[in-house]
Structures are given as structure tokens and as C-alpha cells.
Design an enzyme around this catalytic site. Structure first.
Site, PDB file in Angstrom:
ATOM      1  N   HIS A  68      30.845  -6.655  -5.282  1.00 41.21           N
ATOM      2  CA  HIS A  68      30.387  -5.893  -4.125  1.00 41.21           C
ATOM      3  C   HIS A  68      31.375  -6.035  -2.960  1.00 41.21           C
ATOM      4  O   HIS A  68      31.637  -5.078  -2.227  1.00 41.21           O
ATOM      5  CB  HIS A  68      28.996  -6.379  -3.724  1.00 41.21           C
ATOM      6  CG  HIS A  68      28.382  -5.611  -2.600  1.00 41.21           C
ATOM      7  ND1 HIS A  68      27.699  -6.215  -1.583  1.00 41.21           N
ATOM      8  CD2 HIS A  68      28.348  -4.282  -2.330  1.00 41.21           C
ATOM      9  CE1 HIS A  68      27.271  -5.305  -0.732  1.00 41.21           C
ATOM     10  NE2 HIS A  68      27.652  -4.126  -1.156  1.00 41.21           N
ATOM     11  N   GLU A  71      34.175  -3.639  -3.503  1.00 45.84           N
ATOM     12  CA  GLU A  71      33.799  -2.254  -3.207  1.00 45.84           C
ATOM     13  C   GLU A  71      34.025  -1.948  -1.728  1.00 45.84           C
ATOM     14  O   GLU A  71      34.516  -0.877  -1.365  1.00 45.84           O
ATOM     15  CB  GLU A  71      32.330  -2.020  -3.567  1.00 45.84           C
ATOM     16  CG  GLU A  71      31.850  -0.613  -3.271  1.00 45.84           C
ATOM     17  CD  GLU A  71      30.367  -0.539  -2.991  1.00 45.84           C
ATOM     18  OE1 GLU A  71      30.002   0.103  -1.979  1.00 45.84           O
ATOM     19  OE2 GLU A  71      29.592  -1.127  -3.757  1.00 45.84           O
ATOM     20  N   HIS A  72      33.683  -2.896  -0.878  1.00 47.14           N
ATOM     21  CA  HIS A  72      33.901  -2.710   0.560  1.00 47.14           C
ATOM     22  C   HIS A  72      35.384  -2.757   0.907  1.00 47.14           C
ATOM     23  O   HIS A  72      35.887  -1.920   1.670  1.00 47.14           O
ATOM     24  CB  HIS A  72      33.163  -3.797   1.342  1.00 47.14           C
ATOM     25  CG  HIS A  72      31.706  -3.550   1.504  1.00 47.14           C
ATOM     26  ND1 HIS A  72      31.112  -3.308   2.722  1.00 47.14           N
ATOM     27  CD2 HIS A  72      30.690  -3.497   0.596  1.00 47.14           C
ATOM     28  CE1 HIS A  72      29.821  -3.127   2.569  1.00 47.14           C
ATOM     29  NE2 HIS A  72      29.528  -3.253   1.284  1.00 47.14           N
ATOM     30  N   GLU A 148      24.498  -5.995   5.832  1.00 50.44           N
ATOM     31  CA  GLU A 148      23.898  -5.142   4.799  1.00 50.44           C
ATOM     32  C   GLU A 148      22.798  -5.888   4.050  1.00 50.44           C
ATOM     33  O   GLU A 148      21.720  -5.346   3.778  1.00 50.44           O
ATOM     34  CB  GLU A 148      24.976  -4.666   3.830  1.00 50.44           C
ATOM     35  CG  GLU A 148      24.486  -3.736   2.748  1.00 50.44           C
ATOM     36  CD  GLU A 148      25.572  -3.311   1.772  1.00 50.44           C
ATOM     37  OE1 GLU A 148      25.263  -2.545   0.844  1.00 50.44           O
ATOM     38  OE2 GLU A 148      26.734  -3.760   1.931  1.00 50.44           O
TER      39      GLU A 148
END
Length: 451
Positions: A68, A71-72, A148
Site C-alpha cells: 500500500h 501505491e502511494h 487514511e
């Protein structure tokens, strides 16, 4: 097209006509890069996805949250583009771009007009191959990801979902949260994320899928040129990474009951058990069962829990499948004082389906719902692009709409009842978030909660 088309990893070229006169082509380059396209007649736009078959389940200790995190980070700039440059490239043509991290893959995608495909290929490949993973941006993004996760933790349905996966799948890697936890995100280092990147973002890992107004030969040329310009050695021969084994793993239940107490007006509750793996031939049967049981406003759960008894506003069932595990779950949001009653009702309805089967009318209605929804979804190039990606990475075969409808047509009421019987024989797990007491679910009747 007659039947599903296999996608052998050692087949360099493949081309066939699919339902609706679309043309599917697939090229496996010597470097192991796989490029798939579906040319749809009359389209003026397209969706492109760059996939790697690595998800949260693949993270090693010390790397949790890396997928994850990547992905950022891949949106934060390359050697030739800043984060703003990446955003401007798509905004200036009215395009959309984003990414998704899942439990078994990661995809970076964009939707643009056909004339902007070259730009989309250039920008997405640059992001994937030449990200700086800048240490300063790394720390900035750590804060963004923590925010998030905090936002998700404020959503009781998200919290219940994460706890449900843990409860059903236990210590299996699929039970871990996709985005990591605040603890793992705080702990993971840039070096660990970079190691994860080097291990999983290679030519033999890359799958490119495009659906819509696309010329396959031009696409292959554009992707090849962009990857070479980024510094990838496509002359080095490599075999595409193998697909995950489709055999069900041994699952040990994490917990029969998990309660997260919060002062909320409503209890968010998930109840379920192990389901089917993605490659199981009975996935179509599962779709029919899910449609009848909790897949719409005419489903048994909606009618019994909401319409007849007024016990919940939102109630439904779901059945995700992965390479070696799956789940079947039921969700309901209700007043905390009625949580035990609703839980018993959900389970008793599933047992009633297993004990007494489904009607001919329910089978007909489910077939209509599923066939119609499938046809409507394919009006969107996003769905077609994703179908190509899942076909290549997970299933190893492509089934068009005609084949999907053929498989749906052979499902019988006996098949559905048999699958329901199998589901209720599994261990039941409950995950709930709300102002609930520890003993709220202990009064479930043996008929409803029998193992």
C-alpha cells in the site's frame, strides 16, 4: 468464441473474437512482460491498467504495509516527472488516473480518450519503473497513509470488515488488512519498501491490460518503447511469474466472536464462514446463491430482515474469492439492542436455504439479475480492463459474456442447496462494532449457530 480461452504462460501470441465482436489479443514478450488488449467496436475511449501480482498477503515480516505504501509513493514523482507533472498530464486531457492495492495484486490505471493512449502509457510506465521513492516524500506519505487509516477507523463498517477477515481467516496472510495498521506503517522503513519494490516490480511481474479503442500492435510498440526508455532490459529472457496455486489452504478460525465496543447508534455486524477459492468451478453457483440470499432488494435477507421485520436499513451478503481461500459473509446494521436477534435471523435464513433449497422463481430471478448486471457492467471499459487483468493474473483463462451466461445457465437448484449445506457446515465467525455487551451473541440458538 466457444468456451473459455486458456492463457498459457509460454504462449507468445494469442488472438480471438469475443462476445459483442470485441477482439482480444495477448502478447507475452521474451522478457516476461504480458500485454493484453480488448478492442471494442465503436469505442472512443479506453482504460489501461499496469498490474503486478503482489498484494498485502505477500508482505514479509518487517515489510507489512509496503504494498500500500508503494501505491502511494509511485505517484510522488520520477526522475523526469514531479507529482504535479503526473497529475497535470491526466487532468489536462480530462482523464482519470488512480491505483488500487488488493490482497493479491496491485494495479495502476487510467481512463483516457483513444488519442491519449501514448501519454497514458508513458506516464504510467514511468511511475512504475522510475519512481524516486524519495526519503522526504516517504515520510510525508507515511503521514498521509496514517490519516487514511484513521479515516477508515472512523468508519464502523470498515472496522467490522477488517475484523471479520481476521476472525474467519485467522493467521492466514489474507486475514491481514490491505493497508497495513498504524503500527506497521509507523514501523516500516524506506529500505524495506524499496526491497519490496525491487523484488516484485520486474518485467516478468508486469501485466498491461487495455480495453476500449485500442490497436494491439501499436500498444505493444508503445509499451516496449516506454519500458526500454525507462531502463528496463527487455532483451533478457525471463518466464512470467507463475500464478498462485488454486488449491484451498487449511484455514484455522481466528475467533468465533469479535466485538469492538464503540458508542454508536447502530451496530455494524458481519457474520460468515470460509467460502470458495477464485478458481473453484462452483464460483458461478456461489454467485447464484449470493443473489438469491442477499444480493438485492428481492433477496431473502432484504425481504425478511428489512421489509418484513424492519430490523435493519442495510442488509446483504457477499462472497469474495482468492487464490487459496474465500469467504461467505452477511452484513447488517441494526440497533445494538437487536443485534442478537438479527444475528440469529441471518444464520437461520442461511440454514433454511441449506435445509429446504431454493425455488424455481428464485433461480430464474437470480439468472436474470446476474446476466443483466454482467452485460451492463461491460458497457464500461474499466470493467473490461479489470476482467483482462484478473483473467491473466488469477484465473489463467478468459471467459466472455457468452461463456459466462452458458455457465450460469447450467447451475441448478440442487447445486445451490448443496453449496449452502457446505457453507453452514463451516465454523461461524461474527465481527461487530458498536455499543454491544460481551454476551450479545451467546443466546444464538443451536439451529442458527451450529458449527
Amino acid at each position: 468464441m466457444n468456451g473459455a480461452v486458456e492463457f498459457p504462460l509460454d504462449l507468445p501470441e494469442l488472438s480471438f473474437q469475443a462476445a459483442g465482436d470485441s477482439r482480444v489479443r495477448r502478447s507475452v514478450l521474451p522478457s516476461g512482460v504480458r500485454i493484453l488488449s480488448e478492442q471494442v467496436p465503436g469505442s472512443r475511449s479506453l482504460t489501461i491498467g499496469l498490474w503486478v501480482a503482489v498484494g498485502s498477503r505477500d508482505e514479509l515480516p518487517g515489510h507489512f504495509g509496503s504494498t500500500h505504501f508503494l501505491e502511494h509513493l509511485l505517484f510522488k514523482g520520477t526522475r523526469t516527472r514531479s507529482a504535479l507533472d503526473i497529475a497535470v498530464a491526466f487532468d489536462s486531457v480530462g482523464g482519470e488516473h488512480n491505483a488500487m492495492t488488493a490482497k493479491e495484486y496491485t494495479c495502476y490505471y487510467a481512463k483516457v480518450q483513444d488519442r491519449d493512449l501514448t501519454m497514458a502509457v508513458d506516464v504510467l510506465t514511468d511511475m512504475l519503473t522510475a519512481s524516486l521513492l524519495d526519503p522526504v516524500e516517504f515520510e510525508n506519505e507515511r503521514g498521509v497513509i496514517l490519516e487514511e487509516l484513521a479515516m477508515a477507523d472512523d468508519d464502523p463498517s470498515d472496522v467490522a470488515s477488517e475484523r471479520f477477515f481476521e476472525a474467519v481467516l485467522g493467521v492466514h496472510p489474507l486475514g491481514r488488512p490491505i493497508g497495513g495498521s498504524p503500527e506497521t506503517i509507523q514501523a516500516v522503513t524506506r529500505d524495506a519498501v524499496y526491497e519490496h519494490y525491487l523484488a516484485n516490480y520486474r518485467p516478468q511481474d508486469l501485466v498491461v491490460t487495455v480495453a476500449g479503442a485500442v490497436d494491439h500492435d501499436a500498444l505493444v510498440e508503445q509499451v516496449t518503447r516506454a519500458l526500454v526508455r525507462a531502463g528496463w532490459n527487455l532483451d533478457e529472457v525471463a518466464v512470467p511469474v507463475g500464478r498462485r496455486m488454486g488449491h484451498p489452504a487449511s484455514i484455522s478460525q481466528g475467533a468465533p466472536v469479535t466485538i469492538v465496543r464503540r458508542p454508536l447508534e447502530q451496530a455494524n455486524m458481519l457474520i460468515g464462514m470460509p467460502g470458495l477459492v477464485a478458481s473453484d468451478d462452483r464460483r458461478v453457483t456461489m454467485s447464484v446463491l449470493n443473489s438469491i440470499f442477499g444480493g438485492g432488494m428481492s433477496s431473502r435477507l432484504f425481504q425478511e430482515v428489512r421489509e418484513k421485520r424492519g430490523l435493519a436499513y442495510s442488509v446483504y451478503s457477499f462472497a469474495p474469492g482468492y487464490s487459496d481461500a474465500g469467504l461467505f459473509g452477511m452484513y447488517a446494521g441494526c440497533t445494538p439492542a437487536k443485534a442478537g436477534q438479527v444475528a440469529e435471523l441471518l444464520l437461520s435464513e442461511l440454514h433454511r436455504l441449506a435445509d429446504h433449497g431454493v425455488t424455481a422463481d428464485e433461480m430464474k430471478r437470480a439468472a436474470g439479475q446476474l446476466s443483466g448486471a454482467s452485460a451492463l457492467a461491460l458497457e464500461d471499459s474499466d470493467t473490461r480492463m479489470s476482467r483482462l487483468g484478473r483473467s491473466e493474473i488469477t484465473l489463467g483463462e478468459f471467459a466472455d459474456l457468452d461463456e459466462a451466461l452458458r455457465r450460469l445457465a447450467v447451475v441448478t437448484a440442487d447445486d445451490v442447496q448443496q453449496l449452502a449445506t457446505e457453507l453452514v457446515s463451516g465454523p461461524v465467525s461474527i465481527a461487530a462494532v458498536g455499543a454491544l455487551e460481551d454476551d450479545v451473541f451467546t443466546s444464538l440458538s443451536p439451529a442458527a449457530a451450529r458449527p
